[in-house]
Every structure is written in structure tokens, then in C-alpha cells.
Design a protein around this motif. Structure first.
Motif, PDB file in Angstrom:
ATOM      1  N   TRP A  53      54.349 -20.688   5.766  1.00 24.65           N
ATOM      2  CA  TRP A  53      53.045 -19.549   6.055  1.00 24.65           C
ATOM      3  C   TRP A  53      53.860 -18.196   5.973  1.00 24.65           C
ATOM      4  CZ3 TRP A  53      49.703 -19.356  10.933  1.00 24.65           C
ATOM      5  CH2 TRP A  53      48.524 -18.512  10.938  1.00 24.65           C
ATOM      6  N   ILE A  54      54.872 -18.009   6.801  1.00 28.28           N
ATOM      7  CA  ILE A  54      55.421 -16.850   6.828  1.00 28.28           C
ATOM      8  C   ILE A  54      55.944 -16.410   5.604  1.00 28.28           C
ATOM      9  CG2 ILE A  54      57.662 -15.615   7.842  1.00 28.28           C
ATOM     10  CD1 ILE A  54      56.950 -17.147  10.492  1.00 28.28           C
ATOM     11  N   GLY A  69      54.902 -16.981   2.987  1.00 32.38           N
ATOM     12  CA  GLY A  69      53.496 -16.546   2.062  1.00 32.38           C
ATOM     13  C   GLY A  69      53.361 -15.155   2.419  1.00 32.38           C
ATOM     14  N   THR A  70      53.786 -14.671   3.622  1.00 30.77           N
ATOM     15  CA  THR A  70      52.925 -13.401   4.163  1.00 30.77           C
ATOM     16  C   THR A  70      54.053 -12.309   4.097  1.00 30.77           C
ATOM     17  OG1 THR A  70      51.725 -14.868   5.680  1.00 30.77           O
ATOM     18  CG2 THR A  70      51.869 -12.627   5.985  1.00 30.77           C
ATOM     19  N   GLY A 105      48.680  -9.696   9.061  1.00 33.45           N
ATOM     20  CA  GLY A 105      49.049 -10.404   7.559  1.00 33.45           C
ATOM     21  C   GLY A 105      48.946 -11.670   7.576  1.00 33.45           C
ATOM     22  N   MET A 106      49.292 -12.362   8.633  1.00 30.60           N
ATOM     23  CA  MET A 106      49.338 -13.688   8.674  1.00 30.60           C
ATOM     24  C   MET A 106      47.794 -14.219   8.517  1.00 30.60           C
ATOM     25  SD  MET A 106      52.422 -14.841   9.303  1.00 30.60           S
ATOM     26  CE  MET A 106      52.594 -16.481  10.406  1.00 30.60           C
ATOM     27  N   THR A 156      46.842 -14.113   4.901  1.00 36.51           N
ATOM     28  CA  THR A 156      47.026 -15.025   4.186  1.00 36.51           C
ATOM     29  C   THR A 156      46.387 -16.536   4.450  1.00 36.51           C
ATOM     30  OG1 THR A 156      49.006 -15.338   5.545  1.00 36.51           O
ATOM     31  CG2 THR A 156      49.395 -14.132   3.179  1.00 36.51           C
TER      32      THR A 156
END
Ligand code: SF4
Ligand code: SF4
Lengths: 417, 181
Positions: free
Chosen positions: A336-337, A339-340, B9-10, B13
Motif C-alpha cells: 500500500w505504501i 502504491g502511495t 495520501g494513503m 490510494t
């Protein structure tokens, strides 16, 4: 024979199998070693394959794509296709490279990656190598990967590889400090370097051994280190530092493909590249396994005693289920990180480690010490918890604010409005 | 609070991740060969030549072989030879009209410069061929498509063109040769 516990089934089976070899002690030792190492070597590449698939699918969804979907249902066979492709590729070694080091680098990276897995307790009595100084062994062997990455960078005789290798050394050495220091707090509180003891310390044995199912469940969770102020801060520091330690986004500078081709991996192809790739994921699993052990209670999770058993320590769900669940959860957060967050700049990266994480980790040690000695009310840390939390939060804000660079003047646009 | 931007930001996404399972707009991929294609009213790729009467494509094509498009085409992928009648007089229609679509970049400049509304942009795209020289050199016969087809792929634009041509035909009555002839 002892009554069957679901959570100890594998351990009991192993002991039962070994009991046939009692008259051949040498063979028994060999078989015992095989029985504890072969599963590691079998399970973790499997986890690696699943994770690459999860990562591709997850990143794709984050970027509003579908991701691999041609190989098997939902593209689940994609890792197999990738593996076959890697194996069939030609292995190219640069003419002027240092052939021995070039060949050894993936091996040197892979061996410690698998070895450090053996100090992680996957379940009660289920630790491949019960070492008294497990945490030290983990960190010591884990830092060998720095050497391997630099070997790869140096031996390729390619400027991009070398740059990648140098970046890797700088980064890994810097982040090792906050990583170890945040672990030190846990070691201090437990008073032991033994991973088994660290897990045991996070379980409330009176509650687990009581007859109330709710208490049994809660006793497996409430003691996790992450629920203490120092444990929470330590967990976050450990997690961020481990991202850098295993070169994952946003700290993937050693292989930043937009800057230095692929860093130390530039001159690797075929099977050696696959080995590199796999070792990276296996060490990611290992470090997530360690943070699970140190902060998230290892193999303990919501669990009750099976109704038919009178053994006070018996559990219904095998502990390794929880262990792997937590490890994969951390892996998913890493994806996830990735992707961010965008990649950090080199100077920001070093500054983040030395000026932010390191003071915070040192602060955390003091808070841990205070928490340990603060007066308690019926065993509940009524003083240590709130004050520790406040101190950690304030130091987080203060160190963060001290690190802010000089304020640049707002840019004025003269001709565009 | 410090670091709140990272959390924001998280969240973004995560919204994209979960949204892509429920919201069609967050997963715009079209699985092309199996599930339709993405041709819209605004798709344009290579040019084609318009004719008016479905029965007589060669007789009613609008092109008069003025070669303006040939001269203007930036990558020079149009090749035109004017037809001559028995006396060697120009017949005001192309004998050869080739477009090399391996060179054409779909810039639509030929369409803009044509004074006779005869060359328009097509939206067909399944043009792959095993022969990379002859197969990609489209001849007059391949390029000729009816006005009806034009109405089908770009209805608004085709209607506009028709109106324009009708207006032109009405006003200056005695022009010796109308474009459509
Ligand atoms: S679209 Fe552009 S490149 Fe293609 S034929 Fe017309 S002018 Fe030439
Ligand atoms: S397509 Fe138009 S510009 Fe090109 S030769 Fe024909 S009439 Fe002239």
C-alpha cells in the motif's frame, strides 16, 4: 501419548516421527534439522510467489488498472510464468566484471535471508533454531545483505551498479540504527534476547489459563507491546526503518530505476536476478516476522482453549495462522505504501534516519525505562501510559518541527495569475 | 499534525483500490478483444475518401485530385495521380490515390486543407496485416467509403458537411463543375 492439541499438532507429529529414531541419535538429529529447515525453504518461496501476485494486483487496483489476468483465474499463475521466464533467460555476465563476486553476490544475499527466518517463533515450540540471543543473531545476519548488495554493485563494473551499491550501504547502515534501537526497548522490557521469551512476555498467562473464553481471547491480545506508548512508537519506527532496510518504496534508492537504471541489479539477468528478487522478498518477510514478534505478539492472537482439552495452554487455532496473518498484513501495508509514496531524495533519506528516526528511537528508550519504573495501580500502568504517550507524541512533534528547513518565500507569479 | 499528509495520501490510494471494485469509473480498462472496443464518436485515426452514391463509388467520389492534401501532408504519405481522358485532358479525379498508413500519423491536416470535403477521418482500427509493405499501402479502392458510412461513424460532422455542400451548391448556380460530379 499426550492429548492432541490443534495448535501443537505439527510439533506433536514431529516428535512422534522422531520417536522412531530414538535408537539412532545421529540420524535423529539430522532428520530433526531437515524437518525444521525444509518447511522454511518450501513455505517462504511460496509466500514470495503469492506476494508478488498480491503486489501486482494491489498496485494495479491502486492505479485503476486490472493487473495480471491472463495466466489462470485472476492471473494467479503469473508468478509461475515469471519464474519460468526468469529461468529460461540467458545469464549474462559483463566481460570485465569480477566474476567470482558477481556470482557470489546473490548467494550471499539469499543465505542470510533464509537463515534469519530460523530465529522466528512461528508457534509455541515451533522455532527452527531456539537461540538465546535470537534478536542479535537476526540483526547480525540481516546486515550481511548490505555486503551482498555492495558486492553486486562493485563486481558488475558498471557505474550505475556501483552508485546503487554505495547508496545501499549508506542507507542500510544508517537505518540499521533506528531499527535496532527501537528493538532495544522491547529487549529492555523483556530482559531477554530470546524471541520465544519476547512472545511469552506479551501474553497474560493468568487470563489465558482462566476458564472464561473472553478472557482467554483478550489475554492473547492485550499484552502486545504495540499497545504501550513505547511499543507503539517503537513499532512505527521499526516499520519505517525496516522499509529502508529492505529497500522498499519509498526508500528504494539503491534500485531507483528512474535515476540509476536498476542500481546494483543492472548487470544481473536470468536466474541470478530471480535470486536477488526472491531474497529481497524473503528478507521482507523475515523483518516483518521480527516486528510481529517484537511488537505484535508473535503467534498470539484471538484464540480460545479447545473445549475438549484440559491442558491450560492448549489453543484452538494454531499460532502460526496468526503469525502468518500478521506478517502478510504488514506486507500488504508495505504494498500500500509503495502504491502511495514517491521516492525520497538522497539527502532527505539520510536526514530522515539521522535527524528524525534516531532521536525518536533514543527518546523511546527513555520512555520505555520510565514506563517500566512508573508506579502502577493493580498492575495497570496508570502513570506510565498517559505520560509515556504524551512524551512520545511531543517529541515526535518537536523533532519533526526542528527538522523543518528554512521557510522559502512564497513564489510570486508576475505574469500569470 | 506532522505526517498527516502521508495518511491523507494513503486514504486516497485506498479509495482508489476499493473503488475500483465497485465503481466503473475507477476501472476504465476495456478488455479489448473479448469485450467490445473503445471507438467513440470522437475517434479518429486514418483518413478515407468520401463518395456520395452508394451504387457508383468511382463516379461520385468527391476528390478532384487537386493534390492539395498530398502537398500538405507532413510525413508525405499521400500519392495522387490524376486521371486523363482519351484526349489527354485532366479528368478531375484521381487514377491513383494511395495512403501509406504505416507512415500516416493521423494528424488530420489533409482533412483540414481539402476544399472539396472529400477526405475525412475514419475510426476503424483493426488494420493489422501480415504484409507490412503492400498491406499497409491503402489504395483508392480501400480508401473509398460512402457518405452513409461517414454519417454512421461521425454523424454530427457528416451532417455539418452535408449542409455546407448543399449551401454551396445553391448559391453560385452556374459553376461548370460541381465537386460531386
Ligand atoms: S492524416 Fe496527416 S499524415 Fe495522415 S494522410 Fe492526412 S495529412 Fe498525411
Ligand atoms: S482529397 Fe481533397 S485535397 Fe486531396 S486531392 Fe482530393 S480534393 Fe484535393
Amino acid at each position: 501419548m499426550t492429548p492432541i492439541n490443534p495448535d501443537q499438532l505439527i510439533v506433536q507429529l514431529t516428535q512422534w516421527a522422531l520417536s522412531f529414531l530414538d535408537s539412532y541419535p545421529l540420524v535423529a538429529v539430522l532428520v530433526a534439522i531437515l524437518l525444521s529447515t525444509v518447511p522454511l525453504i518450501a513455505v517462504f518461496p511460496g509466500c514470495f510467489a503469492i506476494t508478488t501476485w498480491l503486489e501486482r494486483k494491489g498496485l494495479a487496483r491502486i492505479q485503476n488498472r486490472i493487473g495480471p489476468n491472463r495466466t489462470g483465474p485472476l492471473g494467479i499463475l503469473q508468478p509461475a510464468a515469471d519464474g519460468i521466464k526468469m529461468l529460461l533467460k540467458e545469464d549474462i555476465v559483463p566481460k570485465t566484471s569480477d566474476r567470482l563476486a558477481h556470482f557470489l553476490a546473490p548467494v550471499v544475499l539469499m543465505v542470510p535471508a533464509f537463515t534469519i527466518l530460523s530465529v522466528l517463533p512461528f508457534n509455541r515450540n515451533m522455532i527452527p533454531a531456539a537461540v538465546d540471543t535470537g534478536v542479535i543473531l537476526f540483526f547480525a545476519l540481516g546486515s550481511v545483505s548490505t555486503l551482498a548488495v555492495f558486492m553486486a554493485g562493485w563486481s558488475s563494473r558498471n557505474k550505475y551498479s556501483l552508485l546503487g551499491g554505495m547508496r545501499a550501504i549508506a542507507q542500510m547502515v544508517s537505518y540499521e540504527l533506528p531499527l535496532v534501537l527501537s528493538g532495544v526497548t522491547v529487549i529492555m522490557m523483556t530482559g531477554s534476547l530470546d524471541t520465544t521469551k519476547i512472545v511469552a512476555q506479551q501474553q497474560l498467562s493468568e487470563w489465558i489459563q482462566s476458564s472464561n473464553a473472553g478472557l482467554q481471547c483478550l489475554g492473547q491480545i492485550i499484552g502486545w507491546n504495540v499497545f504501550t506508548p513505547w511499543g507503539f512508537a517503537g513499532f512505527l519506527i521499526f516499520f519505517v526503518a525496516s522499509l529502508a532496510e529492505i529497500n522498499r518504496c519509498p526508500f528504494d534508492l539503491p534500485e531507483a530505476d528512474s535515476e540509476i537504471v536498476a542500481g546494483h541489479l543492472t548487470e544481473y539477468s536470468g536466474f541470478k536476478y530471480a535470486l536477488f528478487f526472491m531474497s529481497e522478498y524473503v528478507s521482507a518477510f523475515a523483518i516483518n516476522g521480527l516486528s510481529t514478534t517484537l511488537f505484535l505478539g508473535g503467534w498470539s492472537g484471538p484464540n480460545i482453549r479447545p473445549p475438549w482439552s484440559d491442558d491450560p495452554n492448549a489453543l484452538l487455532i494454531p499460532g502460526f495462522v496468526w503469525f502468518f496473518a500478521k506478517m502478510f498484513a504488514l506486507m500488504l501495508v508495505m504494498i500500500w505504501i509503495r502504491g502511495t509514496l514517491p521516492r525520497l531524495r538522497v539527502d532527505h533519506l539520510m536526514g530522515f534516519a539521522w535527524k528524525f528516526l534516531l532521536p525518536l528511537a533514543i527518546m523511546n528508550i527513555f520512555v520505555g525505562g520510565f514506563y517500566y519504573y512508573a508506579p502502577r495501580w493493580h498492575g495497570i500502568p496508570v502513570v506510565g501510559w498517559p505520560i509515556g504517550f504524551l512524551v512520545m507524541y511531543l517529541s515526535y512533534e518537536c523533532i519533526g518541527r526542528l527538522n523543518r528547513g528554512p521557510k522559502t518565500a512564497q513564489r510570486v507569479y508576475h505574469y500569470a495569475s | 499534525m506532522l505526517g498527516i499528509g502521508i495518511l491523507k495520501g494513503m486514504v486516497v490510494t485506498a479509495k482508489n483500490f476499493f473503488g475500483s471494485f465497485v465503481n466503473k469509473r475507477l476501472l476504465p480498462t476495456i478488455q479489448y478483444p473479448e469485450a467490445g472496443n473503445s471507438v467513440t464518436l470522437f475517434s479518429r485515426n486514418i483518413p478515407f475518401l468520401v463518395y456520395d452514391n452508394d451504387e457508383d463509388p468511382l463516379g461520385t467520389m468527391r476528390c478532384v485530385a487537386c493534390k492539395i492534401c498530398e502537398k500538405e501532408c507532413p510525413p508525405q504519405c499521400i500519392y495522387i495521380v490524376m486521371e486523363k481522358d482519351a484526349n489527354g485532358k485532366p479528368a478531375k479525379r484521381p487514377k491513383v490515390f494511395d495512403i501509406d498508413i504505416s507512415v500516416c500519423m493521423g494528424c488530420q491536416i489533409c482533412v483540414e486543407v481539402c476544399p472539396f470535403e472529400s477526405i475525412k477521418m475514419d475510426s476503424t482500427f483493426e488494420l493489422s496485416t501480415p504484409d507490412r509493405f503492400e498491406g499497409l499501402l491503402l489504395k483508392r479502392e480501400h480508401l473509398l467509403k460512402s457518405n452513409t458510412y461517414f454519417h454512421k461513424i461521425h454523424p454530427d460532422e457528416a451532417q455539418e458537411v452535408d449542409d455546407r455542400l448543399a449551401a454551396k451548391q445553391k448559391k453560385p448556380a452556374p459553376t461548370p463543375s460541381t465537386p460531386a460530379a
